[in-house]
Design an enzyme around this catalytic site. Structure first.
Site, PDB file in Angstrom:
ATOM      1  N   MET A   1       0.778  -1.208   0.115  1.00  0.00           N
ATOM      2  CA  MET A   1      -0.078   0.011   0.026  1.00  0.00           C
ATOM      3  C   MET A   1       0.852   1.351   0.101  1.00  0.00           C
ATOM      4  SD  MET A   1      -3.476  -0.861   2.007  1.00  0.00           S
ATOM      5  CE  MET A   1      -2.942  -0.526   3.706  1.00  0.00           C
TER       6      MET A   1
ATOM      7  N   HIS B   1       8.929   1.205   3.191  1.00  0.00           N
ATOM      8  CA  HIS B   1      10.111   1.090   4.280  1.00  0.00           C
ATOM      9  C   HIS B   1      10.844   0.007   3.835  1.00  0.00           C
ATOM     10  CE1 HIS B   1       7.481  -1.842   6.417  1.00  0.00           C
ATOM     11  NE2 HIS B   1       6.562  -1.029   6.457  1.00  0.00           N
TER      12      HIS B   1
ATOM     13  N   HIS C   1       9.224  -3.623   3.443  1.00  0.00           N
ATOM     14  CA  HIS C   1       8.835  -3.620   2.058  1.00  0.00           C
ATOM     15  C   HIS C   1       9.794  -4.130   1.182  1.00  0.00           C
ATOM     16  CE1 HIS C   1       5.510  -0.889   3.368  1.00  0.00           C
ATOM     17  NE2 HIS C   1       4.967  -1.961   2.898  1.00  0.00           N
TER      18      HIS C   1
ATOM     19  N   GLN D   1     -10.377  -2.367   2.111  1.00  0.00           N
ATOM     20  CA  GLN D   1      -9.912  -3.071   3.297  1.00  0.00           C
ATOM     21  C   GLN D   1      -9.603  -2.150   4.514  1.00  0.00           C
ATOM     22  OE1 GLN D   1      -5.878  -4.060   1.345  1.00  0.00           O
ATOM     23  NE2 GLN D   1      -5.080  -3.919   3.371  1.00  0.00           N
TER      24      GLN D   1
ATOM     25  N   LYS E   1       4.491 -10.146   9.319  1.00  0.00           N
ATOM     26  CA  LYS E   1       3.974  -8.945  10.137  1.00  0.00           C
ATOM     27  C   LYS E   1       2.655  -8.953  10.282  1.00  0.00           C
ATOM     28  CE  LYS E   1       3.316  -4.246  11.092  1.00  0.00           C
ATOM     29  NZ  LYS E   1       2.176  -4.212  10.437  1.00  0.00           N
TER      30      LYS E   1
ATOM     31  N   MET F   1       8.526  -2.485  11.666  1.00  0.00           N
ATOM     32  CA  MET F   1       8.644  -1.376  10.686  1.00  0.00           C
ATOM     33  C   MET F   1       7.048  -1.386  10.060  1.00  0.00           C
ATOM     34  SD  MET F   1      12.054  -0.838   8.691  1.00  0.00           S
ATOM     35  CE  MET F   1      13.342  -0.713   9.699  1.00  0.00           C
TER      36      MET F   1
ATOM     37  N   ARG G   1       2.349   2.953   9.257  1.00  0.00           N
ATOM     38  CA  ARG G   1       1.665   3.726  10.075  1.00  0.00           C
ATOM     39  C   ARG G   1       2.501   4.121  11.020  1.00  0.00           C
ATOM     40  NH1 ARG G   1      -2.189  -0.315   8.856  1.00  0.00           N
ATOM     41  NH2 ARG G   1      -4.129   0.555   8.233  1.00  0.00           N
TER      42      ARG G   1
END
Ligand code: AMP
Length: 279
Positions: A27, A31, A34, A58, A146, A181, A184
């Site tokens: 999305m 960071h 990803h 979502q 995560k 990480m 948000r």
């Protein structure tokens, strides 16, 4: 690296499927977590595709959607550095048109953890990921553990629908103090940053208690939650000890298990989990 914005161009670019193709759905506001997925994909496939789309389906909370951070230039640089070949950045109308009539659901894997707290969330994830799989036709797709429940839900969708795609689960990348990480994290107030790390600290203290002989799942969840609640601005939504496959809440520990939680730290909702080896 090619940036694509339209479905038509994506289909044309991907029409020949002669290379081992991987997909990393995201999305955005990328960071190091990803980037690690993209790097794994780079190592293990020949054509690396990244999708960047803040999927409105979502989000069960309008404020969470509105405040979700966006940064296309920064995302592009991370994709490039991590080795992506194709980055797909569609608008919501390009991706969803007037909105889907189809609904998808997986009640068995969404009755615990985030499921009851985020009505419609996994339904939105399932629909968009199924659509991405049809659009990209990847051989492999990379997801972070995560978001453990999401990883399991996608794995099970692929199994149930016989998608010819390997779902690869990647380890959680953390800050130096253990905080997972997350895009948000940017919205955390400076005074809440340290309190956010109490979630993983709680899991690790529960893990120690387990290794010292406490095998009661409810006790372990309580131990972790008590640590989180030492942060005055933390509000815990749930802390659960679940089976890694079925995501059922465990009454007894017989093997590996996952301890997972969702916590509001100030205004920001964070999730994390830890797989603990039981045997
Ligand atoms: P998101 O952009 O948050 O939807 O995440 C896109 C993908 O990156 C999902 O598969 C996430 O599970 C994964 N991801 C997010 N944060 C991390 C992290 N800290 N470590 C590893 N993977 C992550």
């Amino acid at each position: 690296m090619k940036i694509i914005r339209s479905l038509a161009e994506l289909r044309e670019t991907l029409s020949v499927r002669d290379k081992v193709r991987s997909l990393v759905p995201t999305m955005g506001y990328l960071h190091e977590g990803h980037a690690s997925l993209i790097r794994d994909a780079r190592r293990e496939s020949e054509q690396v595709c990244v999708n960047i789309f803040v999927n409105p389906l979502q989000f069960n909370n309008a404020r969470d959607f509105e405040t979700y951070p966006v940064s296309e230039d920064h995302d592009r640089a991370i994709c490039e550095e991590a080795g992506a070949d194709i980055v797909f950045v569609p608008t919501a109308s390009e991706m969803l048109g007037a909105g889907p009539a189809l609904q998808m659901a997986m009640p068995a894997l969404t009755k615990n953890l985030c499921g009851p707290f985020r009505p419609g969330h996994f339904e939105g994830v399932l629909l968009i990921v199924a659509k991405l799989f049809h659009l990209f036709l990847p051989h492999k797709a990379y997801f972070g553990k995560k978001d453990y429940q999401q990883f399991r839900v996608i794995q099970r969708m692929v199994e149930d629908l016989s998608f010819p795609i390997d779902i690869i689960g990647c380890e959680t990348i953390r800050e130096a103090d253990g905080l997972a990480m997350s895009s948000r994290n940017k919205n955390l107030k400076p005074e809440h940053r340290e309190q956010a790390a109490l979630m993983i600290r709680g899991f690790r203290i529960a893990e120690k208690a387990f290794n010292n002989g406490n095998a009661n799942p409810a006790d372990l969840a309580e131990i972790a939650q008590d640590v989180m609640l030492t942060g005055p601005d933390n509000r815990v939504e749930y802390t659960q000890v679940v089976d890694p496959e079925t995501l059922e809440v465990l009454q007894e520990i017989e093997g590996d298990f996952v301890i997972a939680a969702a916590m509001h730290c100030g205004e920001v909702r964070l999730i994390d989990n830890l797989l603990i080896r039981g045997g």
